[in-house]
Motif scaffolding. Structure first.
Motif, PDB file in Angstrom:
ATOM      1  N   UNK A 275      41.678  33.562  34.537  1.00 24.71           N
ATOM      2  CA  UNK A 275      40.985  34.043  33.340  1.00 24.71           C
ATOM      3  C   UNK A 275      41.870  33.818  32.116  1.00 24.71           C
ATOM      4  N   UNK A 276      41.245  33.738  30.944  1.00 23.37           N
ATOM      5  CA  UNK A 276      42.000  33.535  29.711  1.00 23.37           C
ATOM      6  C   UNK A 276      42.518  34.848  29.151  1.00 23.37           C
ATOM      7  N   UNK A 277      41.816  35.930  29.446  1.00 25.99           N
ATOM      8  CA  UNK A 277      42.245  37.249  29.001  1.00 25.99           C
ATOM      9  C   UNK A 277      42.252  38.189  30.188  1.00 25.99           C
ATOM     10  N   UNK A 278      43.259  39.047  30.223  1.00 32.09           N
ATOM     11  CA  UNK A 278      43.355  39.992  31.339  1.00 32.09           C
ATOM     12  C   UNK A 278      42.144  40.903  31.388  1.00 32.09           C
ATOM     13  N   UNK A 279      41.733  41.366  30.211  1.00 34.93           N
ATOM     14  CA  UNK A 279      40.565  42.231  30.121  1.00 34.93           C
ATOM     15  C   UNK A 279      40.634  43.413  31.071  1.00 34.93           C
ATOM     16  N   UNK A 280      39.519  43.697  31.741  1.00 36.86           N
ATOM     17  CA  UNK A 280      39.437  44.860  32.626  1.00 36.86           C
ATOM     18  C   UNK A 280      40.243  44.679  33.911  1.00 36.86           C
ATOM     19  N   UNK A 281      40.711  43.464  34.180  1.00 37.99           N
ATOM     20  CA  UNK A 281      41.544  43.244  35.369  1.00 37.99           C
ATOM     21  C   UNK A 281      42.812  44.093  35.313  1.00 37.99           C
ATOM     22  N   UNK A 282      43.311  44.304  34.090  1.00 40.04           N
ATOM     23  CA  UNK A 282      44.513  45.123  33.888  1.00 40.04           C
ATOM     24  C   UNK A 282      44.251  46.563  34.328  1.00 40.04           C
ATOM     25  N   UNK A 283      43.079  47.071  33.952  1.00 40.79           N
ATOM     26  CA  UNK A 283      42.705  48.436  34.330  1.00 40.79           C
ATOM     27  C   UNK A 283      42.533  48.559  35.841  1.00 40.79           C
ATOM     28  N   UNK A 284      41.943  47.543  36.430  1.00 43.62           N
ATOM     29  CA  UNK A 284      41.764  47.520  37.890  1.00 43.62           C
ATOM     30  C   UNK A 284      43.125  47.545  38.577  1.00 43.62           C
ATOM     31  N   UNK A 285      44.055  46.752  38.046  1.00 40.64           N
ATOM     32  CA  UNK A 285      45.402  46.700  38.612  1.00 40.64           C
ATOM     33  C   UNK A 285      46.093  48.056  38.533  1.00 40.64           C
ATOM     34  N   UNK A 286      46.029  48.674  37.352  1.00 38.31           N
ATOM     35  CA  UNK A 286      46.691  49.961  37.139  1.00 38.31           C
ATOM     36  C   UNK A 286      46.089  51.081  37.995  1.00 38.31           C
ATOM     37  N   UNK A 287      44.800  50.982  38.270  1.00 39.80           N
ATOM     38  CA  UNK A 287      44.113  52.055  38.989  1.00 39.80           C
ATOM     39  C   UNK A 287      44.089  51.872  40.499  1.00 39.80           C
ATOM     40  N   UNK A 288      44.535  50.717  40.972  1.00 34.87           N
ATOM     41  CA  UNK A 288      44.518  50.458  42.410  1.00 34.87           C
ATOM     42  C   UNK A 288      45.466  51.425  43.136  1.00 34.87           C
ATOM     43  N   UNK A 289      44.930  52.221  44.082  1.00 30.96           N
ATOM     44  CA  UNK A 289      45.774  53.220  44.750  1.00 30.96           C
ATOM     45  C   UNK A 289      46.885  52.631  45.615  1.00 30.96           C
TER      46      UNK A 289
END
Length: 70
Positions: free
Chosen positions: A46-60
């Motif tokens: 992807x060109x921008x992290x976007x919501x992937x960053x939030x998914x990464x941070x929230x992954x248990x």
């Protein structure tokens, strides 16, 4: 004069061994789906992290990786 355009691409991946299939990434980001009971990025580049960053941070189990590609 030359213009230099830098396109940063991000490589999105997850460690399927670690993934527990909780679906948190799917709830937080439309780039994620559950595939064979595991989180899976629909687009791995992807060109921008976007919501992937939030998914990464929230992954248990912290199994999502976002790497810069030059």
């Amino acid at each position: 004069q030359m213009n230099f355009w830098k396109v940063w691409m991000y490589k999105i991946s997850n460690d399927k061994e670690k993934c527990i299939g909780c679906g948190m990434c799917v709830q937080l980001c439309d780039n994620w789906e559950l595939k064979d009971g595991k989180g899976n990025p629909k687009k791995s580049k992807v060109e921008e992290k976007g919501c992937n960053e939030k998914a990464k941070e929230s992954c248990p189990v912290q199994c999502i990786k976002i790497e810069e590609e030059k």
